[in-house]
Design an enzyme around this catalytic site. Structure first.
Site, PDB file in Angstrom:
ATOM      1  N   ASN A   1     -24.510 -26.733 -52.151  1.00 40.00           N
ATOM      2  CA  ASN A   1     -24.555 -26.925 -50.700  1.00 40.00           C
ATOM      3  C   ASN A   1     -23.610 -28.030 -50.250  1.00 40.00           C
ATOM      4  O   ASN A   1     -23.414 -29.024 -50.951  1.00 40.00           O
ATOM      5  CB  ASN A   1     -25.986 -27.271 -50.268  1.00 40.00           C
ATOM      6  CG  ASN A   1     -26.927 -26.097 -50.397  1.00 40.00           C
ATOM      7  OD1 ASN A   1     -26.531 -24.965 -50.177  1.00 40.00           O
ATOM      8  ND2 ASN A   1     -28.179 -26.357 -50.756  1.00 40.00           N
ATOM      9  N   HIS A   2     -23.013 -27.850 -49.090  1.00 41.01           N
ATOM     10  CA  HIS A   2     -22.148 -28.857 -48.476  1.00 41.01           C
ATOM     11  C   HIS A   2     -22.833 -29.389 -47.221  1.00 41.01           C
ATOM     12  O   HIS A   2     -23.632 -28.703 -46.598  1.00 41.01           O
ATOM     13  CB  HIS A   2     -20.808 -28.239 -48.080  1.00 41.01           C
ATOM     14  CG  HIS A   2     -19.993 -27.788 -49.247  1.00 41.01           C
ATOM     15  ND1 HIS A   2     -18.610 -27.721 -49.207  1.00 41.01           N
ATOM     16  CD2 HIS A   2     -20.327 -27.367 -50.494  1.00 41.01           C
ATOM     17  CE1 HIS A   2     -18.139 -27.278 -50.372  1.00 41.01           C
ATOM     18  NE2 HIS A   2     -19.178 -27.051 -51.164  1.00 41.01           N
ATOM     19  N   ARG A   3     -22.499 -30.612 -46.848  1.00 41.04           N
ATOM     20  CA  ARG A   3     -23.092 -31.148 -45.624  1.00 41.04           C
ATOM     21  C   ARG A   3     -22.610 -30.346 -44.414  1.00 41.04           C
ATOM     22  O   ARG A   3     -21.464 -29.900 -44.351  1.00 41.04           O
ATOM     23  CB  ARG A   3     -22.785 -32.631 -45.477  1.00 41.04           C
ATOM     24  CG  ARG A   3     -21.366 -32.992 -45.196  1.00 41.04           C
ATOM     25  CD  ARG A   3     -21.230 -34.503 -45.035  1.00 41.04           C
ATOM     26  NE  ARG A   3     -20.302 -35.037 -46.011  1.00 41.04           N
ATOM     27  CZ  ARG A   3     -20.330 -36.282 -46.468  1.00 41.04           C
ATOM     28  NH1 ARG A   3     -21.244 -37.116 -46.042  1.00 41.04           N
ATOM     29  NH2 ARG A   3     -19.458 -36.689 -47.354  1.00 41.04           N
TER      30      ARG A   3
END
Length: 217
Positions: free
Chosen positions: A88-90
């Site tokens: 996951n990425h911000r």
């Protein structure tokens, strides 16, 4: 006199349950990561190296703390990928680019867990059959007795004893009626000892579903 050997199934602590079938391994005996937990008799089948199951658990970083938990007696086919929370990425900043992973001074911009869409542990129940080339996304829970069709992408929870498939994976039908499902979830045959499983294997493998209600103690 020939000694009689009383066998109650393969050794759950062996890597290969059947020495003649080297593409099948009991997963719990080949994992090294403390954040992957697998129950007895659960196997991975892959002619390209089933011993390397951990390579199919991706983006799994200890500092995030998420676990992959798989129950007993699961059958997992070739091509599985468990995508963990590290993928996951911000999403709450201007850019989603993971600068911190590139190093070179960028690591000081490492996001905290509160900045990431953290989904928690990924959990696969007991007696689950997962077909070939299935991808399981972070935080998904797959219930006991479920069947996941080949080439599916599992993005949401799958209930116990459901047959599910597709991209995104959706429930197609239930394997049994609700009464029998409730009975099986209470029975938890996967927690029996090896001798009791052996004595009741005829019922466990029979298409006569009423036999399971007449199990031997």
């Amino acid at each position: 006199m020939q000694r009689r050997i009383n066998r109650m199934g393969p050794d759950p602590n062996s890597i290969y349950p059947n020495a003649d079938v080297r593409q099948v391994v009991y997963i719990k005996n080949v994992i090294t990561r403390p954040n992957i937990l697998v129950g007895d008799y659960t196997y991975y089948d892959d002619s390209n190296g089933a011993e390397r199951f951990e390579e199919h658990v991706t983006h799994h970083y200890e500092f995030l703390g998420d676990k992959l938990i798989i129950g007993k007696f699961c059958a997992i086919a070739k091509g599985i990928e468990f995508v963990m929370n590290g993928a996951n990425h911000r999403m709450n900043s201007v850019t989603t680019y993971p600068f911190n992973l590139m190093g070179g001074g960028w690591e000081k911009f490492t996001p905290g867990i509160e900045d990431l869409p953290f989904k928690g542990d990924t959990v696969v129940g007991n007696d689950v059959w997962i077909g070939q080339n299935v991808t399981v996304m972070p935080g998904v829970h797959i219930g006991d007795g479920a069947v996941i069709a080949a080439n599916s992408v599992v993005t949401r929870d799958i209930p116990p004893y459901a047959v599910a498939g597709g991209n995104p994976c959706r429930e197609i039908r239930r394997r049994f009626d609700e009464e029998l499902i409730s009975y099986l979830l209470e029975l938890k045959w996967w927690d029996w000892d090896a001798e009791k499983i052996f004595r009741n294997m005829d019922a466990l493998c029979s298409k006569d579903l009423q036999k399971i209600r007449k199990i031997a103690d």
